[in-house]
Structures are given as structure tokens and as C-alpha cells.
Write an enzyme that holds these catalytic residues in place. Structure first.
Site, PDB file in Angstrom:
ATOM      1  N   PHE A 124       0.841  -1.177  -0.123  1.00 15.55           N
ATOM      2  CA  PHE A 124       0.040   0.101  -0.206  1.00 15.55           C
ATOM      3  C   PHE A 124       0.882   1.318  -0.001  1.00 15.55           C
ATOM      4  O   PHE A 124       1.911   1.163   0.455  1.00 15.55           O
ATOM      5  CB  PHE A 124      -0.929   0.006   1.254  1.00 15.55           C
ATOM      6  CG  PHE A 124      -2.266  -0.074   0.790  1.00 15.55           C
ATOM      7  CD1 PHE A 124      -2.927  -1.227   0.500  1.00 15.55           C
ATOM      8  CD2 PHE A 124      -3.141   1.067   1.099  1.00 15.55           C
ATOM      9  CE1 PHE A 124      -4.366  -1.267   0.157  1.00 15.55           C
ATOM     10  CE2 PHE A 124      -4.472   0.999   0.759  1.00 15.55           C
ATOM     11  CZ  PHE A 124      -5.174   0.060   0.232  1.00 15.55           C
ATOM     12  N   GLN A 245      -8.103  14.681   3.286  1.00 14.23           N
ATOM     13  CA  GLN A 245      -7.375  13.463   2.196  1.00 14.23           C
ATOM     14  C   GLN A 245      -8.032  13.676   0.777  1.00 14.23           C
ATOM     15  O   GLN A 245      -9.393  13.095   1.052  1.00 14.23           O
ATOM     16  CB  GLN A 245      -7.004  12.422   2.810  1.00 14.23           C
ATOM     17  CG  GLN A 245      -6.291  11.353   1.848  1.00 14.23           C
ATOM     18  CD  GLN A 245      -5.790  10.218   2.521  1.00 14.23           C
ATOM     19  OE1 GLN A 245      -6.612   9.261   2.430  1.00 14.23           O
ATOM     20  NE2 GLN A 245      -4.434  10.227   3.022  1.00 14.23           N
ATOM     21  N   HIS A 247      -8.380  11.401  -2.143  1.00 14.34           N
ATOM     22  CA  HIS A 247      -7.972   9.878  -2.803  1.00 14.34           C
ATOM     23  C   HIS A 247      -7.782  10.087  -4.112  1.00 14.34           C
ATOM     24  O   HIS A 247      -8.353  10.568  -4.895  1.00 14.34           O
ATOM     25  CB  HIS A 247      -9.077   8.930  -2.330  1.00 14.34           C
ATOM     26  CG  HIS A 247      -8.532   7.557  -2.463  1.00 14.34           C
ATOM     27  ND1 HIS A 247      -8.088   6.906  -3.811  1.00 14.34           N
ATOM     28  CD2 HIS A 247      -8.217   6.596  -1.542  1.00 14.34           C
ATOM     29  CE1 HIS A 247      -7.779   5.774  -3.338  1.00 14.34           C
ATOM     30  NE2 HIS A 247      -7.758   5.395  -2.216  1.00 14.34           N
ATOM     31  N   LEU A 257     -15.122   5.643  -5.097  1.00 10.23           N
ATOM     32  CA  LEU A 257     -13.866   4.926  -4.612  1.00 10.23           C
ATOM     33  C   LEU A 257     -13.249   3.849  -5.591  1.00 10.23           C
ATOM     34  O   LEU A 257     -13.799   2.679  -5.534  1.00 10.23           O
ATOM     35  CB  LEU A 257     -13.534   4.633  -3.184  1.00 10.23           C
ATOM     36  CG  LEU A 257     -12.206   4.610  -2.560  1.00 10.23           C
ATOM     37  CD1 LEU A 257     -11.012   5.443  -3.265  1.00 10.23           C
ATOM     38  CD2 LEU A 257     -12.170   4.222  -1.221  1.00 10.23           C
ATOM     39  N   GLU A 260      -6.915   1.907  -2.909  1.00 12.35           N
ATOM     40  CA  GLU A 260      -5.604   1.854  -3.221  1.00 12.35           C
ATOM     41  C   GLU A 260      -4.632   0.551  -3.540  1.00 12.35           C
ATOM     42  O   GLU A 260      -3.850   0.310  -4.052  1.00 12.35           O
ATOM     43  CB  GLU A 260      -4.816   2.486  -2.127  1.00 12.35           C
ATOM     44  CG  GLU A 260      -3.273   2.947  -2.256  1.00 12.35           C
ATOM     45  CD  GLU A 260      -3.024   3.936  -1.278  1.00 12.35           C
ATOM     46  OE1 GLU A 260      -1.918   3.560  -0.596  1.00 12.35           O
ATOM     47  OE2 GLU A 260      -3.615   5.043  -0.911  1.00 12.35           O
ATOM     48  N   ARG A 291      -0.832   9.415  -0.396  1.00 12.71           N
ATOM     49  CA  ARG A 291      -2.022   9.711  -1.200  1.00 12.71           C
ATOM     50  C   ARG A 291      -1.966  11.342  -1.590  1.00 12.71           C
ATOM     51  O   ARG A 291      -2.326  11.701  -2.616  1.00 12.71           O
ATOM     52  CB  ARG A 291      -3.327   9.698  -0.389  1.00 12.71           C
ATOM     53  CG  ARG A 291      -3.631   8.101  -0.240  1.00 12.71           C
ATOM     54  CD  ARG A 291      -4.799   7.706   0.463  1.00 12.71           C
ATOM     55  NE  ARG A 291      -5.251   6.240   0.453  1.00 12.71           N
ATOM     56  CZ  ARG A 291      -6.164   5.718   1.079  1.00 12.71           C
ATOM     57  NH1 ARG A 291      -6.717   6.261   2.039  1.00 12.71           N
ATOM     58  NH2 ARG A 291      -6.265   4.500   1.039  1.00 12.71           N
ATOM     59  N   HIS A 358     -11.922  12.192   0.495  1.00 15.08           N
ATOM     60  CA  HIS A 358     -11.983  10.912   0.990  1.00 15.08           C
ATOM     61  C   HIS A 358     -12.241  10.747   2.417  1.00 15.08           C
ATOM     62  O   HIS A 358     -12.775   9.953   3.192  1.00 15.08           O
ATOM     63  CB  HIS A 358     -10.770  10.070   0.566  1.00 15.08           C
ATOM     64  CG  HIS A 358     -10.938   8.553   0.937  1.00 15.08           C
ATOM     65  ND1 HIS A 358     -11.902   7.786   0.436  1.00 15.08           N
ATOM     66  CD2 HIS A 358      -9.998   7.963   1.681  1.00 15.08           C
ATOM     67  CE1 HIS A 358     -11.865   6.743   0.835  1.00 15.08           C
ATOM     68  NE2 HIS A 358     -10.403   6.750   1.721  1.00 15.08           N
ATOM     69  N   ARG A 403      -2.964  10.958   6.115  1.00 12.69           N
ATOM     70  CA  ARG A 403      -3.174   9.504   6.457  1.00 12.69           C
ATOM     71  C   ARG A 403      -2.746   8.359   5.468  1.00 12.69           C
ATOM     72  O   ARG A 403      -3.155   8.617   4.230  1.00 12.69           O
ATOM     73  CB  ARG A 403      -4.550   9.032   6.761  1.00 12.69           C
ATOM     74  CG  ARG A 403      -4.967   7.730   7.173  1.00 12.69           C
ATOM     75  CD  ARG A 403      -6.438   7.305   7.604  1.00 12.69           C
ATOM     76  NE  ARG A 403      -7.573   7.469   6.342  1.00 12.69           N
ATOM     77  CZ  ARG A 403      -7.127   6.859   5.511  1.00 12.69           C
ATOM     78  NH1 ARG A 403      -6.520   5.270   5.503  1.00 12.69           N
ATOM     79  NH2 ARG A 403      -8.203   6.694   4.283  1.00 12.69           N
TER      80      ARG A 403
END
Length: 592
Positions: A124, A245, A247, A257, A260, A291, A358, A403
């Protein structure tokens, strides 16, 4: 009508939890299994809470796929936060991570498996081994439906533990006594329109994020910032609300979405020339950079004329080289989303994507036990007795300015469990209920009477939509002072309009217009907190990218923002740089 409601019916519980997502149900499970009388309020059926939409995984240094340990996770989280995360709570979260994942596995969570039977882990963005030297597989996944599997697992355990669920209820206001302790809440039963006072020895806010203050959002329509609204109206500040954030991979035009996990499995971002452009910006991490960084790179590609499509307003995500078998095994929801929302078969075609709001990094300030803390008597973190906050609506500050993917589901589990343990240790059964103040419920009655007595004014959804347009325009991926100052002026006008909502339908039974009008009060608090906090921060850090101040300024701005609703006032407090047991990670430039 208001006369009928003067004497509000009352119910008593040891604990009232507002929100039935991952954090709320993880906490309620601890309390119910300890024999406490727990009420969990939710606007929707628990398994429809927004945690169900989380796709990619839960971050934990299990080391099942390659060498990993919590120290690397700790480093990545601090670096990802752009050094605004508090290092003590980050250490706590990363050390607890394997424990809560194995616990979830023992609850019956259907994780994907490796051939040897261990939990499958995928790479990730921003997760590395050996302090940034190479990517690591740390995301414990159940295909691309991890949140769905987690939420159903927790719900089933709560049913087993006999948790009381109040489904389709809306929390309205906190009730505080003269000492400032929280002693209950007011709440609306949607089915009947009746308002209740729910007395409690402990109230816990677990209401999730407020992504619906933006026009383009991956968030569900229920994410209207209810927890932030309750706290702000009760005089509690909101922390670090400038950090939101985006995304990188929301479906262009739909906002839905794409996890990721796509890039974790090997998907590639491409511009109109077919170039894998992230190699230019992040030669080491490439498409798996954090991100905030990837979102800005995508935005820059589009602005510099390398966007795809007839209007050049998106880039494309390429999964075709992964093969249909891998996609259908590891990313089945992504395949379905491509068909349903973009008319694209991702096994054969690229899918259009744009950065989409997001997640909120900020929220209600809390400590490591989930207790809400405020500045008082010259101290920065005085406990508000009787009040806890966990999950996305809270800010224990493990995420700082940005994050890392998979740390959100981890946050829910670690701090939901920690708050539950702290309450159980307090032995609520032996504690008496604190008396309600004489004016308990009057704030709520006045708000509802104002709506019921309205004969003209604003339509709630017009105000809500204008809030979203304003936030999208004036506080986007890239910000500057002129934009944000204009955003402040626009929000001042919207705040005035939100005070004059006209409720045309005055009926009580399942009146969704009344629910939407009450939600606007929460949207406006969250949006004001965001715009005011952002306009004041004169630096670029994490998700807050300020064109007029393009660099991070640790000398002046390594501090948490606190926004107060009354007077639209700002205050600040220090970032905690000292971990619990290990050496501090000193600030340095983020490179990928």
C-alpha cells in the site's frame, strides 16, 4: 406542537454510543461483553455504516509476506503524517496493530489467505520496510471488501453480546451539566419523529467523517459531520480540520472510490500519452507514494495539459496487465465499479480517475483512551468527563496532516478497543448517574421549534449544495490565500443562510426533510472549521498544499489547530514528538 414536546421522554443506559461503524461497534462489543447496558444509535442499519465501503485493507506489521515490524510501520506513519502526528499515539497504534488484527481473525473475519494459511497482505502507498528503503506488504485484506467483512464480523459479535441497537435514530445535542461533564444526549427517532433524552454515564461519539461538505466525495450521503456538530455546539473545539485527504483514484464524474489496493496489486496511473507519470515525481515509490503526493501529481498532469479524455480533465488507471484472474480474485468490487459507474471493463480498458475527497484527518480532540480533551486552566489536554470520541470523527492525531492507506481501519479497531477497555476499567456499574441540568433538552427543543414554526426561508438542500460547491472551489487539492479568504466570506454568508432554513413539511413520521435540515447544522460547523483552519495555516504540509507558502514551516507551524464554533476562533497546541518507549523520529523533508 412544541408544547407537546416540552416534557421529553427519558431512557437510561450505562453508555450511549453514537454511530455503528467499525469504531462504534468495536467499542460497544467491549462494553456489552463486560455486562454494561449499551445503546448504539445509528442513522442507518449498522452494516450500512460507511465502514462498509472501505476496500483495501488493515495495516499491521504481521510480516506474513516479507520482513516487517512495528518500528517500520511507526516510521512510515510519522513520515506520512508530515510530522504532524503525535508520536506517542502512533507508537501505540502500530504496536497494537497485530493484536487487533489477530483478534478480528478470531472473531471470524474472512481474510484472504496465503498458501500456508496465514493472512494475505498486499503493498500500500507509503508502507515500507527498513525505514523507507523498499515497499512492504502490510495491508491485511479480504479481497477489496475489507471494510464490508469487518463490519459484518463486528455486527455479528455485537448481536451475540446483546448490544442494544437504535436503528434510524439521529443524535441532536450533547447534554452537559454545570461542571461541563457530559451526562447524556438528545436524539430523534426517525420513525416517529419523537425526541428523547438518553441519560448515560458515558457518551461516545463514533459518527465517522464529514466528506459530504464537498461536492466530489467518496463518502456516503450519511457522512454529514454529526459528531463534529454535536461537539462544536457544546463548546468543544475541533482539531486540525484543515487537513482533508483527496484520494487519488475516485472514478471521474462519479466520485466512487477505487481502492488503493489497485495500485498495491500493481495498477499504474497513466496520462494521455500513456506515460507512467509517477516515475517522474516519485522515482522510488512510484504509484505507491502517499495519497496527498499522488493527488497533487495527478492534478499537475491535468493542469499542464496531459490529462485524458475530450476535456483533458482526468488521468487513467491501468489494471489490464494484472490479468482477469488476479482482478476477479483480488479486486472483484473494482471490476463491478468499472462496469456500473464508468462503463469500463477494467480487465481490458483503462478507467478514468481524478482526486476525490475521501477522509478527514482532523476531528474532536482525544487522548490515547478516546477521552475528549480540551484546553482548560492553562493545560492543553484537560479531560471532558463522560465524553469519548473514536474513529474518523476524532483526532487522537495518529494521521497528522496525511493518513496512510489502511491506517483508517486500524485506527477504528485500536482506539475503539482502547476506549472500550478504559470504560470497562472504570466499573460504570458502581457509578451513579449524574443529575441532568434543569435545562436539559431545551437547546434541542428550540432548534426543532424554529424549524416547525418557519413559514419562509431557505431550502435545506440548497444550502447544503452551496456549502459543497464553496468547499470544492475554495479549499481544493491546491489552495492559495486569495481563494481561502474568499471561501471565508462565502462561508459567512452560508452560515447566515443556514440559520434560516424553512421546513415546508411539518409532519413527524419519518420526515426526511427534517433530518436533512438538522444535518445542515452539522455540515455548516464542519465546513466553517475547515475553511477557517485552512486560511490561517501559512505553510504547505501533508494534504494542505498552499501555493503562496509552498514549503513546510516547522519553526512556526508544527502545531495542532483548534477551532471553536463560538466566535469562529482559533487556538493551537503542540505536536507530541516524544514516543512512549522508543526514540523520536526527527522531522526531515519527505521524498519518495
Amino acid at each position: 406542537m412544541t408544547e407537546i414536546k416540552k416534557s421529553l421522554p427519558r431512557r437510561r443506559f450505562d453508555a450511549v454510543i453514537v454511530g455503528a461503524g467499525g469504531s462504534g461497534m468495536r467499542a460497544s462489543l467491549q462494553l456489552a461483553e463486560a455486562g454494561l447496558n449499551v445503546a448504539v444509535l445509528s442513522k442507518v442499519f449498522p452494516t450500512r455504516s460507511h465502514t462498509v465501503a472501505a476496500q483495501g485493507g488493515i495495516g499491521a506489521a504481521l510480516g506474513n509476506m516479507n520482513e516487517d515490524n512495528w518500528h517500520y510501520h511507526f516510521y512510515d506513519t510519522i513520515k506520512g503524517s508530515d510530522w504532524l502526528g503525535d508520536q506517542d499515539v502512533i507508537e501505540f497504534m502500530c504496536r497494537e496493530a497485530p493484536k487487533v488484527v489477530y483478534e478480528l481473525e478470531h472473531f471470524g473475519m474472512p481474510f484472504d489467505r496465503n498458501p500456508d494459511g496465514t493472512i494475505y497482505q498486499r503493498p500500500f502507498g507509503g508502507h515500507t520496510a527498513n525505514y523507507g528503503e523498499k515497499a512492504v506488504q502490510r495491508a491485511c485484506a479480504a479481497a477489496d471488501r475489507t471494510g464490508h467483512a469487518m463490519l459484518h464480523t463486528l455486527y455479528q459479535r455485537n448481536v451475540r453480546a446483546k448490544t442494544n441497537f437504535f436503528v434510524e435514530w439521529l443524535a441532536l445535542d450533547l447534554i452537559r451539566n454545570e461542571e461541563g461533564d457530559v451526562v447524556g444526549i438528545t436524539a430523534l427517532e426517525m420513525e416517529t419523529g419523537q425526541v428523547y433524552i438518553l441519560e448515560a454515564k458515558v457518551v461516545m461519539l463514533a459518527t465517522g467523517g464529514a466528506g459530504r461538505i464537498w461536492a466530489a466525495s467518496t463518502n456516503a450521503f450519511i457522512n454529514t459531520g454529526d459528531g463534529m456538530g454535536l461537539a462544536a455546539r457544546a463548546g468543544i473545539p475541533l482539531e486540525d480540520m484543515e487537513f482533508w485527504q483527496f484520494h487519488p483514484t475516485g472514478v471521474a464524474g462519479a466520485g466512487v472510490l477505487l481502492t488503493e489496493g489497485c495500485r498495491g496489486e500493481g495498477a499504474i496511473l497513466r496520462n494521455k500519452d500513456g506515460e507512467r507519470f509517477m516515475e517522474r515525481y516519485a522515482p522510488t515509490y512510484k504509484d505507491l507514494a502517499p495519497r496527498d503526493f499522488v493527488s497533487r501529481c495527478m492534478d499537475q498532469e491535468i493542469k499542464e495539459g496531459r490529462g485524458c479524455g475530450p476535456n483533458g480533465d482526468y488521468v487513467e488507471l491501468d489494471l489490464t496487465h494484472l490479468g482477469a484472474d488476479t482482478i476477479m480474485k483480488r479486486l472483484p468490487s473494482v471490476y463491478e465499479i468499472g462496469i456500473n459507474f464508468a462503463n469500463v471493463d477494467v480487465t481490458k480498458q483503462h478507467i478514468p480517475v481524478v482526486p476525490t475527497i475521501h477522509y478527514q484527518m482532523g476531528g474532536i480532540p482525544t487522548n490515547i483512551n478516546g477521552q475528549v480533551v480540551v484546553p482548560k486552566n492553562g493545560k492543553p489536554n484537560e479531560i471532558v468527563h463522560g465524553l469519548y470520541a473514536i474513529g474518523e470523527c476524532s483526532c487522537v492525531s495518529v494521521h497528522g496532516a496525511n493518513r496512510l492507506g489502511t491506517n483508517s481501519l486500524l485506527d477504528l479497531l485500536v482506539f475503539g478497543r482502547a476506549a472500550g477497555n478504559h470504560i470497562v476499567a472504570a466499573d460504570l456499574k458502581k457509578q451513579e448517574f449524574k443529575p441532568l441540568p434543569a435545562d436539559a433538552g431545551e437547546q434541542t427543543l428550540a432548534r426543532i421549534a424554529k424549524l416547525d414554526n418557519s413559514s419562509s426561508g431557505e431550502y435545506a438542500q440548497d444550502v447544503a449544495n452551496d456549502i459543497r460547491k464553496t468547499m470544492q472551489t475554495y479549499a481544493g487539492v491546491f489552495r492559495n490565500q486569495e481563494l481561502m479568504d474568499e471561501g471565508l466570506r462565502q462561508m459567512a454568508q452560508l452560515t447566515e443562510r443556514a440559520n434560516h432554513i424553512w421546513l415546508k413539511d411539518k409532519s413527524e413520521i419519518f420526515n426526511t426533510a427534517r433530518i436533512e435540515a438538522l444535518e445542515v447544522a452539522n455540515l455548516i460547523e464542519t465546513a466553517n472549521a475547515t475553511m477557517s483552519s485552512a486560511a490561517a495555516r501559512k505553510e504547505s504540509r501533508g494534504a494542505h498544499s498552499h501555493d503562496d507558502h509552498p514549503h513546510r514551516d516547522d519553526d512556526h507551524w508544527m502545531k495542532h489547530t483548534l477551532w471553536y464554533s463560538e466566535g469562529n476562533r482559533l487556538d493551537y497546541k503542540a505536536v507530541v514528538m516524544k514516543p512512549l518507549t522508543v526514540e523520536s523520529i526527527p522531522p526531515k523533508e519527505r521524498t519518495f
